[in-house]
Design a protein around this motif. Structure first.
Motif, PDB file in Angstrom:
ATOM      1  N   GLU A   1       0.886  -1.188  -0.103  1.00 55.83           N
ATOM      2  CA  GLU A   1      -0.108   0.062  -0.043  1.00 55.83           C
ATOM      3  C   GLU A   1       0.842   1.318  -0.084  1.00 55.83           C
ATOM      4  O   GLU A   1       1.751   1.360   0.673  1.00 55.83           O
ATOM      5  N   GLY A   2       0.551   2.111  -0.694  1.00 56.71           N
ATOM      6  CA  GLY A   2       1.211   3.391  -1.101  1.00 56.71           C
ATOM      7  C   GLY A   2       0.224   4.377  -0.650  1.00 56.71           C
ATOM      8  O   GLY A   2      -0.649   4.235  -0.040  1.00 56.71           O
ATOM      9  N   ASP A   3       0.635   5.783  -0.841  1.00 57.31           N
ATOM     10  CA  ASP A   3      -0.113   6.910  -0.407  1.00 57.31           C
ATOM     11  C   ASP A   3      -0.397   7.922  -1.813  1.00 57.31           C
ATOM     12  O   ASP A   3      -0.876   8.970  -1.712  1.00 57.31           O
ATOM     13  N   TRP A   4      -0.592   7.315  -2.996  1.00 58.85           N
ATOM     14  CA  TRP A   4      -0.535   7.976  -4.208  1.00 58.85           C
ATOM     15  C   TRP A   4       0.666   8.727  -4.565  1.00 58.85           C
ATOM     16  O   TRP A   4       0.533   9.247  -5.841  1.00 58.85           O
ATOM     17  N   SER A   5       1.618   8.973  -3.959  1.00 59.62           N
ATOM     18  CA  SER A   5       2.687   9.742  -4.229  1.00 59.62           C
ATOM     19  C   SER A   5       3.888   8.905  -4.983  1.00 59.62           C
ATOM     20  O   SER A   5       4.077   7.637  -4.676  1.00 59.62           O
TER      21      SER A   5
ATOM     22  N   TYR B   1       8.083   4.468  -5.242  1.00 56.73           N
ATOM     23  CA  TYR B   1       9.680   4.254  -4.856  1.00 56.73           C
ATOM     24  C   TYR B   1       9.945   3.279  -3.787  1.00 56.73           C
ATOM     25  O   TYR B   1      10.604   2.390  -3.828  1.00 56.73           O
ATOM     26  N   ALA B   2       9.431   3.801  -2.645  1.00 54.94           N
ATOM     27  CA  ALA B   2       9.416   2.857  -1.315  1.00 54.94           C
ATOM     28  C   ALA B   2       9.171   1.388  -1.306  1.00 54.94           C
ATOM     29  O   ALA B   2       9.669   0.478  -1.373  1.00 54.94           O
ATOM     30  N   ALA B   3       8.066   1.360  -2.291  1.00 53.51           N
ATOM     31  CA  ALA B   3       7.198   0.062  -2.462  1.00 53.51           C
ATOM     32  C   ALA B   3       8.176  -0.812  -3.392  1.00 53.51           C
ATOM     33  O   ALA B   3       8.234  -1.921  -3.374  1.00 53.51           O
TER      34      ALA B   3
ATOM     35  N   VAL C   1      11.958  -5.617  -4.421  1.00 56.40           N
ATOM     36  CA  VAL C   1      13.256  -5.860  -4.807  1.00 56.40           C
ATOM     37  C   VAL C   1      13.853  -6.513  -3.414  1.00 56.40           C
ATOM     38  O   VAL C   1      14.333  -7.660  -3.609  1.00 56.40           O
ATOM     39  N   ALA C   2      13.672  -5.929  -2.459  1.00 55.48           N
ATOM     40  CA  ALA C   2      14.371  -6.580  -1.279  1.00 55.48           C
ATOM     41  C   ALA C   2      13.745  -7.884  -0.620  1.00 55.48           C
ATOM     42  O   ALA C   2      14.408  -8.538   0.009  1.00 55.48           O
ATOM     43  N   SER C   3      12.509  -8.008  -0.963  1.00 53.06           N
ATOM     44  CA  SER C   3      11.667  -9.233  -0.748  1.00 53.06           C
ATOM     45  C   SER C   3      12.339 -10.809  -1.195  1.00 53.06           C
ATOM     46  O   SER C   3      12.324 -11.675  -0.662  1.00 53.06           O
ATOM     47  N   GLY C   4      13.020 -10.441  -2.479  1.00 54.40           N
ATOM     48  CA  GLY C   4      13.470 -11.605  -2.851  1.00 54.40           C
ATOM     49  C   GLY C   4      12.562 -12.393  -3.766  1.00 54.40           C
ATOM     50  O   GLY C   4      12.946 -13.478  -4.474  1.00 54.40           O
ATOM     51  N   GLU C   5      11.386 -11.927  -3.944  1.00 50.01           N
ATOM     52  CA  GLU C   5      10.395 -12.551  -4.695  1.00 50.01           C
ATOM     53  C   GLU C   5      10.809 -12.453  -6.333  1.00 50.01           C
ATOM     54  O   GLU C   5      11.304 -11.434  -6.654  1.00 50.01           O
TER      55      GLU C   5
ATOM     56  N   ASP D   1      -0.724   6.598 -11.566  1.00 53.00           N
ATOM     57  CA  ASP D   1       0.702   6.659 -12.460  1.00 53.00           C
ATOM     58  C   ASP D   1       1.835   7.283 -11.417  1.00 53.00           C
ATOM     59  O   ASP D   1       2.951   6.819 -11.900  1.00 53.00           O
ATOM     60  N   ASP D   2       1.636   8.035 -10.674  1.00 52.69           N
ATOM     61  CA  ASP D   2       2.850   8.760  -9.867  1.00 52.69           C
ATOM     62  C   ASP D   2       3.457   7.619  -9.093  1.00 52.69           C
ATOM     63  O   ASP D   2       4.667   7.478  -9.306  1.00 52.69           O
ATOM     64  N   MET D   3       2.704   6.618  -8.369  1.00 52.90           N
ATOM     65  CA  MET D   3       3.467   5.672  -7.961  1.00 52.90           C
ATOM     66  C   MET D   3       4.070   4.490  -8.766  1.00 52.90           C
ATOM     67  O   MET D   3       5.050   4.206  -8.498  1.00 52.90           O
ATOM     68  N   ALA D   4       3.625   4.361 -10.082  1.00 52.46           N
ATOM     69  CA  ALA D   4       3.942   3.651 -10.980  1.00 52.46           C
ATOM     70  C   ALA D   4       5.227   4.235 -11.432  1.00 52.46           C
ATOM     71  O   ALA D   4       6.409   3.636 -11.609  1.00 52.46           O
ATOM     72  N   ILE D   5       5.402   5.437 -11.455  1.00 52.10           N
ATOM     73  CA  ILE D   5       6.713   6.192 -11.908  1.00 52.10           C
ATOM     74  C   ILE D   5       7.744   6.064 -11.137  1.00 52.10           C
ATOM     75  O   ILE D   5       9.094   5.563 -11.124  1.00 52.10           O
ATOM     76  N   GLY D   6       7.308   6.410  -9.458  1.00 54.02           N
ATOM     77  CA  GLY D   6       8.360   6.012  -8.471  1.00 54.02           C
ATOM     78  C   GLY D   6       8.842   4.489  -8.375  1.00 54.02           C
ATOM     79  O   GLY D   6       9.851   4.355  -8.236  1.00 54.02           O
ATOM     80  N   LEU D   7       7.941   3.528  -8.788  1.00 61.40           N
ATOM     81  CA  LEU D   7       8.328   2.136  -8.798  1.00 61.40           C
ATOM     82  C   LEU D   7       9.301   1.797  -9.978  1.00 61.40           C
ATOM     83  O   LEU D   7      10.412   1.341  -9.589  1.00 61.40           O
ATOM     84  N   ILE D   8       9.163   2.480 -11.151  1.00 57.91           N
ATOM     85  CA  ILE D   8      10.037   2.165 -12.062  1.00 57.91           C
ATOM     86  C   ILE D   8      11.381   2.613 -11.835  1.00 57.91           C
ATOM     87  O   ILE D   8      12.403   2.007 -11.992  1.00 57.91           O
ATOM     88  N   ARG D   9      11.471   3.978 -11.159  1.00 64.04           N
ATOM     89  CA  ARG D   9      12.924   4.597 -10.759  1.00 64.04           C
ATOM     90  C   ARG D   9      13.586   3.438  -9.609  1.00 64.04           C
ATOM     91  O   ARG D   9      14.759   3.272  -9.771  1.00 64.04           O
ATOM     92  N   ALA D  10      12.918   2.737  -8.765  1.00 66.86           N
ATOM     93  CA  ALA D  10      13.352   1.987  -7.798  1.00 66.86           C
ATOM     94  C   ALA D  10      13.855   0.834  -8.618  1.00 66.86           C
ATOM     95  O   ALA D  10      15.035   0.189  -8.505  1.00 66.86           O
ATOM     96  N   LEU D  11      13.120   0.284  -9.525  1.00 66.41           N
ATOM     97  CA  LEU D  11      13.573  -1.108 -10.098  1.00 66.41           C
ATOM     98  C   LEU D  11      14.669  -0.794 -10.939  1.00 66.41           C
ATOM     99  O   LEU D  11      15.664  -1.504 -11.103  1.00 66.41           O
TER     100      LEU D  11
END
Length: 357
Positions: A225-229, A234-236, A241-245, A255-265
């Motif tokens: 769960e994120g907060d829309w930001s 990015y934190a998710a 990644v850290a989960s090892g799954e 979309d904002d959360m998707a963009i932050g996610l892509i940066r982390a990946l």
């Protein structure tokens, strides 16, 4: 915040003061000032005389008396700059302008349990012919005891009134389509980056994702769960990644959360979409220009606002007729470069034995 002075220099009168002086209920005062028909001529005269004596909203009262309507529509909405609620409000503003009605907006605050009811009371005191409720957060059931028609956008029946109509986006269906797109590409399951679950839309998107996985017999991973930001996305991403799954596909609730996610990946050395496919939700203007351009579900804010206002104005101007039937806009999945077939599973290394073993 101070109240403006009345004619005698005292604090500005309220509708309850008019009701007390006229010897009627506050609801009756609202009926008179809204130009509603089911008030006797004697009661209407007493209320208007009391309003004039106290200096209470004389312009609204006179207009309601002369025309039977104030030609104004009120909007109750969450005070936020988030893309979805802000875009829907802009769509409502454009749709109201096209109807020839004036617009009055009252914002609510997240966590204020009396916010919706108080906002509705404020609009009724200003004098409106109908009310639009665009409240995206579940603050519990709210029963609205008003006689003007109400249009509820996007929320379930928690907002109830005697003359309520609805219009909205089927976020659950849209989330199913987004998830099915990834499954159709060959991904065995899809992870979900959810929005805050007190939001109706976030809960609907979570439900749609679950329904799509269940229909295909796919395993349901734990949602994050994120907060829309973008920061929460990015934190998710770092958490996934850290989960090892083994994560090959993610549906993000906006979309904002998707963009932050892509940066982390990307920072973790994973390529989108070669290693992980990502789908967002909203189709914000920047979605087509990020790297890679984001596959997402486009929300038809203007179409929903126009449909809803058409139903609301019909209810205002034809109070004795049945409401117009609703119609759902089609789902618009915008496929760009952030989704692809999953990578092949790595082949396990074969164990070899040394000579003489």
């Amino acid at each position: 915040m101070t109240r403006q002075a009345g004619r005698d220099g005292s604090a500005a009168p309220r509708s309850v003061d008019v009701a007390h002086l006229a010897g009627v209920s506050q609801k009756t005062v609202s009926r008179v000032l809204n130009g509603e028909r089911y008030v006797s001529a004697e009661v209407r005269r007493r209320v208007l005389e009391a309003a004039e004596e106290l200096g209470y909203r004389l312009n609204n009262a006179a207009r309601a008396l002369a025309s039977g309507r104030t030609r104004a529509i009120g909007v109750v909405t969450l005070g936020t700059a988030l893309y979805g609620p802000a875009s829907l409000l802009m769509g409502v503003e454009r749709a109201v302008r096209d109807t020839g009605y004036a617009l009055r907006v009252v914002n609510t605050l997240e966590g204020d349990l009396s916010g919706v009811a108080g906002a509705v009371d404020s609009l009724l005191e200003q004098g409106v012919d109908g009310i639009v409720i665009s409240e995206p957060i579940d603050e519990g059931a709210v029963s609205l005891d008003v006689d003007v028609p109400i249009l509820v956008l996007g929320a379930p029946v928690a907002f109830a009134g005697p003359r309520a109509v609805t219009a909205g986006i089927d976020a659950e269906l849209m989330a199913r389509v987004a998830t099915e797109h990834l499954l159709d590409l060959g991904h065995t399951t899809v992870h979900h980056l959810a929005g805050p679950q007190r939001w109706f839309s976030a809960a609907d998107r979570l439900a749609g994702w679950r329904a799509a996985l269940a229909a295909r017999g796919s395993t349901e991973p734990a949602a994050v769960e994120g907060d829309w930001s973008a920061a929460s996305g990015y934190a998710a991403g770092r958490e996934l990644v850290a989960s090892g799954e083994r994560v090959t596909a993610v549906f993000a609730a906006n979309d904002d959360m998707a963009i932050g996610l892509i940066r982390a990946l990307t920072e973790a050395g994973l390529r989108v979409p070669d290693d992980v496919s990502v789908v967002g939700f909203d189709d914000v203007p920047v979605a087509a220009y990020v790297t890679p351009p984001l596959t997402t579900v486009r929300q038809p804010f203007d179409a929903v606002a126009q449909e809803g206002l058409k139903r609301l104005v019909h209810a205002i101007e034809n109070p004795d007729e049945d409401p117009l039937p609703p119609s759902d806009p089609p789902v618009d999945l915008v496929v760009r470069s952030s989704t692809a077939a999953p990578p092949p599973r790595p082949t396990p290394k074969r164990r070899t034995t040394s000579p003489g073993a």
